[in-house]
Design a protein around this motif. Structure first.
Motif, PDB file in Angstrom:
ATOM      1  N   ARG A 187       0.815  -1.212   0.000  1.00  0.00           N
ATOM      2  CA  ARG A 187       0.000   0.000   0.000  1.00  0.00           C
ATOM      3  C   ARG A 187       0.840   1.249   0.000  1.00  0.00           C
ATOM      4  O   ARG A 187       0.545   2.229   0.673  1.00  0.00           O
ATOM      5  N   PHE A 188       1.919   1.200  -0.729  1.00  0.00           N
ATOM      6  CA  PHE A 188       2.765   2.377  -0.843  1.00  0.00           C
ATOM      7  C   PHE A 188       2.060   3.443  -1.675  1.00  0.00           C
ATOM      8  O   PHE A 188       1.365   3.140  -2.626  1.00  0.00           O
ATOM      9  N   SER A 189       2.236   4.668  -1.273  1.00  0.00           N
ATOM     10  CA  SER A 189       1.666   5.738  -2.084  1.00  0.00           C
ATOM     11  C   SER A 189       2.549   6.963  -1.967  1.00  0.00           C
ATOM     12  O   SER A 189       3.171   7.203  -0.937  1.00  0.00           O
ATOM     13  N   ILE A 190       2.612   7.704  -3.021  1.00  0.00           N
ATOM     14  CA  ILE A 190       3.370   8.956  -2.993  1.00  0.00           C
ATOM     15  C   ILE A 190       2.572   9.978  -3.778  1.00  0.00           C
ATOM     16  O   ILE A 190       2.012   9.671  -4.815  1.00  0.00           O
ATOM     17  N   ALA A 191       2.487  11.166  -3.251  1.00  0.00           N
ATOM     18  CA  ALA A 191       1.685  12.179  -3.913  1.00  0.00           C
ATOM     19  C   ALA A 191       2.212  13.546  -3.551  1.00  0.00           C
ATOM     20  O   ALA A 191       2.810  13.740  -2.499  1.00  0.00           O
ATOM     21  N   VAL A 240       5.844  16.644  -0.502  1.00  0.00           N
ATOM     22  CA  VAL A 240       5.593  15.300  -0.993  1.00  0.00           C
ATOM     23  C   VAL A 240       5.114  14.443   0.164  1.00  0.00           C
ATOM     24  O   VAL A 240       5.682  14.489   1.253  1.00  0.00           O
ATOM     25  N   ARG A 241       4.069  13.702  -0.076  1.00  0.00           N
ATOM     26  CA  ARG A 241       3.577  12.823   0.977  1.00  0.00           C
ATOM     27  C   ARG A 241       3.761  11.372   0.578  1.00  0.00           C
ATOM     28  O   ARG A 241       3.351  10.949  -0.493  1.00  0.00           O
ATOM     29  N   ILE A 242       4.409  10.640   1.456  1.00  0.00           N
ATOM     30  CA  ILE A 242       4.718   9.238   1.185  1.00  0.00           C
ATOM     31  C   ILE A 242       4.070   8.406   2.265  1.00  0.00           C
ATOM     32  O   ILE A 242       4.313   8.638   3.456  1.00  0.00           O
ATOM     33  N   LEU A 286      10.600   5.330  -3.259  1.00  0.00           N
ATOM     34  CA  LEU A 286       9.942   4.491  -4.254  1.00  0.00           C
ATOM     35  C   LEU A 286      10.536   3.097  -4.121  1.00  0.00           C
ATOM     36  O   LEU A 286      11.666   2.867  -4.548  1.00  0.00           O
ATOM     37  N   PRO A 287       9.832   2.168  -3.507  1.00  0.00           N
ATOM     38  CA  PRO A 287      10.421   0.838  -3.278  1.00  0.00           C
ATOM     39  C   PRO A 287      10.731   0.115  -4.578  1.00  0.00           C
ATOM     40  O   PRO A 287      11.783  -0.476  -4.713  1.00  0.00           O
ATOM     41  N   VAL A 306       7.988  10.327  -9.860  1.00  0.00           N
ATOM     42  CA  VAL A 306       8.479  10.631  -8.515  1.00  0.00           C
ATOM     43  C   VAL A 306       9.522  11.736  -8.570  1.00  0.00           C
ATOM     44  O   VAL A 306       9.518  12.645  -7.729  1.00  0.00           O
ATOM     45  N   LEU A 307      10.380  11.690  -9.566  1.00  0.00           N
ATOM     46  CA  LEU A 307      11.395  12.742  -9.666  1.00  0.00           C
ATOM     47  C   LEU A 307      10.753  14.096  -9.900  1.00  0.00           C
ATOM     48  O   LEU A 307      11.218  15.104  -9.388  1.00  0.00           O
ATOM     49  N   GLU A 308       9.688  14.097 -10.660  1.00  0.00           N
ATOM     50  CA  GLU A 308       8.981  15.351 -10.860  1.00  0.00           C
ATOM     51  C   GLU A 308       8.466  15.904  -9.536  1.00  0.00           C
ATOM     52  O   GLU A 308       8.482  17.107  -9.305  1.00  0.00           O
TER      53      GLU A 308
END
Lengths: 559, 196
Positions: free
Chosen positions: A320-324, A330-332, A390-391, A401-403
């Motif tokens: 349930r990984f998420s990045i936004a 940035v929220r991870i 980012l696993p 993710v880099l953006e």
């Protein structure tokens, strides 16, 4: 108790909670219980273990065997005393819990977050909001079941965090938001056009600031009182448990990277650990076939069994990984049972590494890890604060993710540069331009395989280092955060007219070093990097919280 | 200044650097004209060396070190009859003597340079190293004095940044120099401070 604060910035948006008013507040009433969660479980387990026979008797109804402590007490007629002692112990525990809860207070105002705790050994922790490196919201399994969460405000340093443990789950969410807004207050005051509308309170939310009048009694923060009925409570818990951690309204959904569970499991299985495990297993089989005694098996088997636990924890942790991207950074979020969600405000990332172990190459998977100034590494704290943002992800995921983590690094040139750094190399560039300045061919003596991929580039405010051929690496260092440059040369490199260069960043899993580089180019690199570091630090707008003019002359100590 | 000389093997370095990053402030456009094996930054400006008296500190340190190790080794050798200890002792002795011979040159090789926006530091002959740290990254400055250095009126200055490895430590400055350099660096850092 609440000394007046000199300059509280004007409220930018209506806060969601009334906790940021600068008064002292208390935590969730169950905090001592939750903090000592494991301890309590152990005690209960101990009691059960001791009374096991008693309980069996109770349910099955056979006669006593004697030797049970309770029987002993009963037979000696000391029941009253025993009950008294138990009651006394319970009262002492309750009083200690109550007092530790009462003395554990915190306050948040426009400038600081402060926590006081301790009964006998008092401790007081204060963090300046303009030094916030990140805000983590962790929900370990046990507190999570009770709808509580821990809020951690991290600042730079090895053990630099202020913990608010525990708060009601919803409250913790809102408080995080308020703290981030306060921390970014300067930015919003400076460029109001930049702030998106998400700051506005949602209608229907009880967003009105609470009256600040009753400062004598700190407000008690409990679970939301609306869930009075047990059924409501259970439903609310279930919803919290099930709901993804991301604030749906605060995150643009298209920037979220999702990892299919299959890929995640595959990435965990295809790790170096598995190779080690396979080698160990082969060694074991060989040794057994060769006729060695069984002790090898006895010695190794527990480790093999333990490794299953390792896989399991790796998978559940990153499931349930998420990045936004949110308006505050940035929220991870990750975690299946114990969840955690980190918020990294913009400009808090000191180095980024995009890497690919050789086993992942066939699948085109990549991993991204970062250096931050507040690495809670090595600490036995239960927070899974991770440096991996980012696993496992595909090329497109890496670009997304880099953006997020490098705002402004998203033109086509930049993308080409990143892709070139991930996949390209000097040998390939027959037709295509290679954007990197590569190591000369004589570096083959020192880097027989990877010399043709070892190179560097500078683009915008970011320095890029490409290296590694078995395990491919691309390192990106925002020059505004870089601490220094070092070039060095030993006798071997001198013979080859080579040198090595390091971009010095805060400590972390990423080391931005270039082990082979042409001598003249090393000088050029030093010049470019040092100039670039100064320039981009001056022009740095991602670090919204820093006060360039009004910094009080307290250097170092406040970090 | 956009087209500074890069070795022709690496034609693409400056391609993707926007105007804002052009190192136009640095006065000299070219790398060293004739190929030299050594890492050198001669064109950077006038290096400031450390006090020549610092040689004494280094020599005393080396001698004390050698005496302690050789003493321990000879004890092991003579009392416990360990022959390998003798070889270790001899090795340490030889290395120390070589060190002593090169000590003056090594001290002369230490240098620092206050540039417009950063502090440049160099050290070493065989193992050379140049570090550039922008003033704005300073976290604190340490001044320490060892016993020998104090006797000679010297002090060590340490420029500490947030990166553990990016600290610059300038040994063997005259005490007055160290203090004025500290004040200067603090002043420079104040006007250029960057967030973490």
């Amino acid at each position: 108790m609440s000394e007046p604060v000199a300059s509280v910035p004007a409220p930018l948006a209506v806060p969601r909670t009334d906790l940021t008013d600068g008064e002292w507040h208390r935590l969730h009433p169950a905090t001592p219980l939750l903090r000592g969660g494991i301890f309590m479980v152990a005690i209960i387990g101990f009691i059960f273990a001791n009374l096991r026979e008693r309980l069996i008797d109770l349910f099955i109804g056979q006669e006593n065997h004697g030797g049970d402590p309770i029987d002993e007490i009963y037979q000696r007629g000391a029941t009253g005393w025993a009950l008294l002692i138990i009651a006394g112990v319970l009262i002492v525990i309750l009083v200690v819990f109550y007092l530790s809860w009462r003395t554990h207070t915190f306050r948040v105002n426009g400038e600081i977050v402060e926590v006081r705790s301790g009964l006998i050994f008092r401790s007081n922790r204060k963090a300046r909001l303009d030094r916030v490196q990140g805000v983590n919201l962790a929900r370990p399994l046990f507190p999570r079941l009770f709808g509580a969460a821990r809020l951690e405000i991290t600042v730079a340093g090895q053990d630099g965090n202020v913990q608010l443990a525990y708060l009601g789950s919803k409250l913790a969410d809102d408080l995080r938001r308020d703290i981030l807004h306060l921390a970014s207050g300067l930015r919003q005051a400076r460029q109001p056009a930049d702030t998106p509308d998400v700051l506005a309170p949602t209608p229907g939310d009880d967003a009105a600031p609470a009256p600040l009048g009753d400062s004598a009694a700190p407000t008690i923060i409990g679970p939301p009182t609306a869930h009075s009925a047990l059924g409501d409570f259970a439903t609310a818990r279930y919803n919290e448990f099930r709901a993804p951690d991301l604030d749906p309204e605060a995150a643009p959904p298209e920037s979220v990277v999702r990892i299919p569970p299959g890929r995640l499991i595959g990435s965990v299985v295809l790790s170096g650990f598995t190779v080690f495990l396979l080698l160990a297993a082969i060694g074991l089989i060989v040794s057994v076939i060769a006729g060695s005694s069984g002790w090898v098996l006895v010695a190794v088997l527990p480790g093999l069994i333990g490794s299953v636990g390792y896989y399991f924890s790796r998978v559940t942790k990153t499931l349930r990984f998420s990045i936004a991207g949110t308006s505050d950074g940035v929220r991870i979020g990750f975690g299946l049972l114990s969840t955690s969600s980190q918020t990294l405000p913009p400009g808090r990332i000191h180095a980024i590494e995009v890497s690919q172990p050789i086993l992942w190459r066939r699948f085109g998977w990549w991993q991204i890890s970062i250096n931050t100034a507040s690495q809670a590494s090595g600490r036995s704290s239960t927070t899974p604060t991770s440096s991996i943002i980012l696993p496992v992800g595909s090329l497109a995921d890496v670009a997304k993710v880099l953006e997020l983590v490098l705002p402004g690094f998203e033109t086509d040139t930049h993308r080409a540069l990143v892709e070139n750094g991930m996949l390209g190399g000097r040998r390939r560039d027959a037709g295509v331009a290679d954007f990197y300045s590569n190591a000369p061919a004589r570096a083959v003596w020192l880097r027989p395989f990877s010399w043709w991929r070892t190179g560097w580039a500078v683009s915008g405010n970011v320095a890029l280092i490409r290296r590694g051929v078995l395990a491919r690496d691309l390192i990106l260092v925002p020059l505004a955060r870089m601490q220094g440059v070092r070039i060095s040369q030993g006798p071997v490199r001198r013979r080859l007219r080579l040198a090595s260069a390091d971009l010095l960043t805060v400590a972390g899993p990423v080391t931005a070093s270039l082990r082979v580089i042409d001598v003249d180019e090393a000088v050029v690199l030093l010049k470019w990097m040092s100039t670039g570091a100064v320039r981009s630090a001056l022009a740095d707008t991602s670090h919204q919280w820093s006060r360039t003019e009004a910094t009080p002359p307290t250097k170092g100590a406040t970090e | 200044m956009p087209d500074r000389e890069v070795p022709e093997r690496n034609p693409a370095v400056p391609k993707h650097v926007p105007e804002s990053l052009e190192p136009s402030a640095s006065p000299e456009p070219s790398a060293s004209p004739e190929p030299s094996e050594r890492l050198d930054l001669t064109e950077a400006g006038e290096w400031k060396g450390v006090s020549p008296k610092y040689v004494v500190v280094e020599i005393v340190g080396t001698i004390v070190n050698a005496v302690v190790v050789c003493g321990g080794a000879s004890l092991l050798w003579l009392l416990l009859d360990q022959t390998w200890a003798m070889w270790v002792g001899i090795l340490v002795l030889v290395i120390s003597i070589i060190n002593l011979v090169f000590e003056p040159r090594r001290v002369r090789a230490i240098g620092y340079l206050l540039r417009g926006d950063d502090l440049l530091f160099r050290r070493g002959i065989l193992f050379q190293r140049f570090v550039a740290v922008p003033y704005g990254r300073m976290q604190l400055i340490d001044i320490t004095r060892g016993p020998v250095a104090r006797w000679l009126g010297l002090a060590d200055l340490k420029f500490v940044t947030a990166a553990a490895t990016a600290g610059v430590s300038i040994p063997g400055l005259a005490e007055g120099d160290a203090e004025s350099l500290r004040d200067r660096l603090v002043e420079l850092a104040e006007s250029r401070r960057a967030g973490l």
